[in-house]
Design a protein around this motif. Structure first.
Motif, short mmCIF file in Angstrom:
data_model
loop_
_atom_site.label_atom_id
_atom_site.label_comp_id
_atom_site.label_asym_id
_atom_site.label_seq_id
_atom_site.Cartn_x
_atom_site.Cartn_y
_atom_site.Cartn_z
N ASP A 56 1.06 -1.58 -0.42
CA ASP A 56 -0.19 -0.21 0.44
C ASP A 56 0.65 1.21 -0.22
O ASP A 56 -0.02 2.70 0.98
N LYS A 101 -3.80 -10.43 -9.63
CA LYS A 101 -5.24 -10.46 -8.65
C LYS A 101 -4.56 -11.35 -7.25
O LYS A 101 -4.66 -12.43 -8.01
N TYR A 109 -5.80 -7.93 -3.45
CA TYR A 109 -5.08 -7.23 -3.99
C TYR A 109 -4.56 -7.00 -5.30
O TYR A 109 -5.03 -7.85 -5.84
N ARG A 110 -4.27 -5.82 -5.50
CA ARG A 110 -3.78 -5.70 -6.93
C ARG A 110 -2.08 -5.95 -6.82
O ARG A 110 -1.50 -5.10 -5.74
N THR A 130 -1.22 -4.08 -3.88
CA THR A 130 -2.07 -2.88 -3.29
C THR A 130 -3.89 -2.93 -2.94
O THR A 130 -4.00 -3.77 -4.04
N LYS A 131 -3.86 -2.77 -1.66
CA LYS A 131 -5.29 -3.65 -1.58
C LYS A 131 -6.18 -2.70 -2.16
O LYS A 131 -6.28 -1.67 -2.33
N GLU A 132 -7.44 -2.81 -2.78
CA GLU A 132 -8.07 -3.15 -3.79
C GLU A 132 -9.43 -2.12 -2.90
O GLU A 132 -9.53 -2.74 -1.84
#
Length: 132
Positions: A56, A101, A109-110, A130-132
């Protein structure tokens, strides 16, 4: 004549691009397996000597050994329910990357993974969650 040349050119270009994408996908196959099984030890086999890990937006560089322990902790806290790469690409310099993904028990998360040439082989240089 021009149309035939254009069609032939387009066909050859499309084949070359698909072969490049398959080759990049093959490089990421063992990485995908290690992530799916949440095995930081197996994943670490593909780490470059220095790996940048980002969660993140919080980026840090680690040695391969340290990165293995960071990923072990991440997998323990966010064990994967599912994972797959959804896009493969490469930079103009030929640096392969993949976007995936990662779905854990606490959310999705991406994931971005970039490799680089190290000692004649491809090794993971960057992993970004990166949290979606």
């Amino acid at each position: 004549m021009k149309r035939t040349f254009f069609l032939a050119f387009t066909l050859v270009w499309g084949l070359l691009l698909s072969m490049g994408a398959m080759a990049q996908g093959e490089a990421f196959g063992p990485v995908r397996s290690a992530i799916r099984s949440s095995s930081s030890h197996d994943l670490a086999q593909f780490f470059a000597p220095t790996v940048e890990l980002s969660f993140d937006g919080d980026k840090q560089s680690y040695s391969a050994t340290q990165a293995e322990f960071v990923m072990k902790d991440f997998f323990a806290k966010h064990s994967p329910a599912s994972f797959d790469f959804i896009h493969y690409g490469g930079s103009n310099e030929g640096t392969p990357y993949a976007v995936g993904k990662y779905t854990g028990k606490d959310g999705a998360y991406r994931m971005f993974v970039k490799m680089k040439q190290v000692g004649g082989g491809l090794k993971i240089a960057t992993i970004d969650f990166t949290k979606e």
